[in-house]
Design a protein around this motif. Structure first.
Motif, PDB file in Angstrom:
ATOM      1  N   GLN A  14       0.826  -1.206   0.000  1.00 57.27           N
ATOM      2  CA  GLN A  14       0.000   0.000   0.000  1.00 57.27           C
ATOM      3  C   GLN A  14       0.860   1.256   0.000  1.00 57.27           C
ATOM      4  OE1 GLN A  14      -2.767   0.239   3.254  1.00 57.27           O
ATOM      5  NE2 GLN A  14      -3.913   1.919   2.326  1.00 57.27           N
ATOM      6  N   VAL A  15       1.916   1.253   0.817  1.00 59.54           N
ATOM      7  CA  VAL A  15       2.839   2.389   0.843  1.00 59.54           C
ATOM      8  C   VAL A  15       3.520   2.544  -0.506  1.00 59.54           C
ATOM      9  CG1 VAL A  15       4.953   3.289   1.881  1.00 59.54           C
ATOM     10  CG2 VAL A  15       3.225   2.216   3.331  1.00 59.54           C
ATOM     11  N   ASP A  34       2.428   1.513  -3.428  1.00 60.73           N
ATOM     12  CA  ASP A  34       1.454   1.944  -4.434  1.00 60.73           C
ATOM     13  C   ASP A  34       1.213   3.450  -4.371  1.00 60.73           C
ATOM     14  OD1 ASP A  34       1.270  -0.729  -4.972  1.00 60.73           O
ATOM     15  OD2 ASP A  34      -0.571  -1.019  -3.829  1.00 60.73           O
ATOM     16  N   ASN A  35       1.160   3.971  -3.157  1.00 61.74           N
ATOM     17  CA  ASN A  35       0.892   5.404  -2.987  1.00 61.74           C
ATOM     18  C   ASN A  35       2.064   6.267  -3.459  1.00 61.74           C
ATOM     19  OD1 ASN A  35      -1.609   4.875  -1.866  1.00 61.74           O
ATOM     20  ND2 ASN A  35      -0.841   4.856   0.233  1.00 61.74           N
ATOM     21  N   THR A  49       3.594   5.223  -8.203  1.00 58.32           N
ATOM     22  CA  THR A  49       2.525   4.889  -9.139  1.00 58.32           C
ATOM     23  C   THR A  49       3.039   4.553 -10.539  1.00 58.32           C
ATOM     24  OG1 THR A  49       2.223   7.253  -9.578  1.00 58.32           O
ATOM     25  CG2 THR A  49       0.805   6.252  -7.914  1.00 58.32           C
ATOM     26  N   THR A  61      -4.825  -3.690  -4.782  1.00 60.14           N
ATOM     27  CA  THR A  61      -4.379  -2.302  -4.643  1.00 60.14           C
ATOM     28  C   THR A  61      -3.251  -2.003  -5.621  1.00 60.14           C
ATOM     29  OG1 THR A  61      -4.958  -2.342  -2.298  1.00 60.14           O
ATOM     30  CG2 THR A  61      -3.503  -0.576  -3.034  1.00 60.14           C
ATOM     31  N   GLU A  66      -3.475   0.895  -8.575  1.00 55.65           N
ATOM     32  CA  GLU A  66      -2.665   2.103  -8.446  1.00 55.65           C
ATOM     33  C   GLU A  66      -1.477   2.153  -9.400  1.00 55.65           C
ATOM     34  OE1 GLU A  66      -3.628   4.601  -6.676  1.00 55.65           O
ATOM     35  OE2 GLU A  66      -5.337   3.566  -5.773  1.00 55.65           O
TER      36      GLU A  66
END
Length: 218
Positions: free
Chosen positions: A32-33, A35-36, A39, A56, A60
């Motif tokens: 998640q980190v 992906d944020n 990108t 996710t 992303e």
């Protein structure tokens, strides 16, 4: 990147290594980190991710083109199929003594229907049969290179290679068998574009298996 070196006498209990793999929840939080913040990610290797973590990733990181996925299973592949721009994929189902999971025809079919732009695919330790490989051949029309490493395929799967109509390179690595009980000749087609057949550390003593393999390359 983390590197760990062990001597041959480090531990006779491989369960210790299984216990030291990062938990799924931790891997998912890391994804998640990632992906944020990344990108535009194009290449990734991940071990022990869940469906949620990979979903996710697919949503992303739209530019992701190359993925190496360890300890994966059919459920995880339901999400990896959302990576529509994926071109290179390596699936590692099992490493003896370290971890094992399940990749069957169900996962291979889901993968084929979602990742239609695949150019290179490596299946390591995967199970499956004629139907799974047929689905890949019918859906992944751009597939040019297929690598089979230490497979657990059911008898008769080899005939499905003829559905990979644009396949140029076929590799077998460390396979204890190719196809011990191949389908009858009438079920065999051939790979018209195949240019390279690579066999390394494979057992080739079964005459039926070898005849079927070379028949599919005619």
């Amino acid at each position: 990147m983390v590197s760990m070196q062990m001597s041959s006498g480090f531990c006779s209990n491989w369960d210790l290594l299984e216990e030291n793999l990062l938990p799924v929840e931790v891997v998912d939080r890391g994804l998640q980190v990632l992906d944020n913040g990344c990108t535009n990610l194009r290449r990734l290797l991940v071990i022990n991710a869940s469906e949620l973590g990979l979903l996710t990733l697919a949503e992303e990181c739209l530019t992701l083109q190359e993925l190496e996925l360890h300890k994966c299973n059919d459920n995880v592949l339901r999400r990896i199929a959302a990576c529509e721009n994926l071109q290179i994929l390596k699936l590692v189902r099992t490493i003896d003594g370290l971890y094992s999971s399940l990749v069957s025809d169900i996962g291979l079919t889901i993968l084929a229907q979602g990742c239609k732009r695949l150019v290179k695919l490596e299946l390591s330790g995967c199970e499956g049969s004629f139907d799974g490989i047929k689905a890949i051949g019918q859906c992944c029309l751009m597939l040019e290179e297929l690598t089979i490493f230490d497979h657990r395929m059911e008898d008769g799967w080899l005939a499905a290679l003829s559905y990979c109509e644009n396949l140029k390179t076929l590799k077998f690595l460390s396979c204890k068998r190719i196809d011990w009980n191949p389908s009858p000749d009438e079920y065999f087609g051939f790979c018209p574009t195949l240019k390279r057949l690579h066999l390394q550390k494979c057992q080739l003593r079964n005459k039926k298996s070898m005849r079927a393999l070379f028949r599919s390359e005619d």
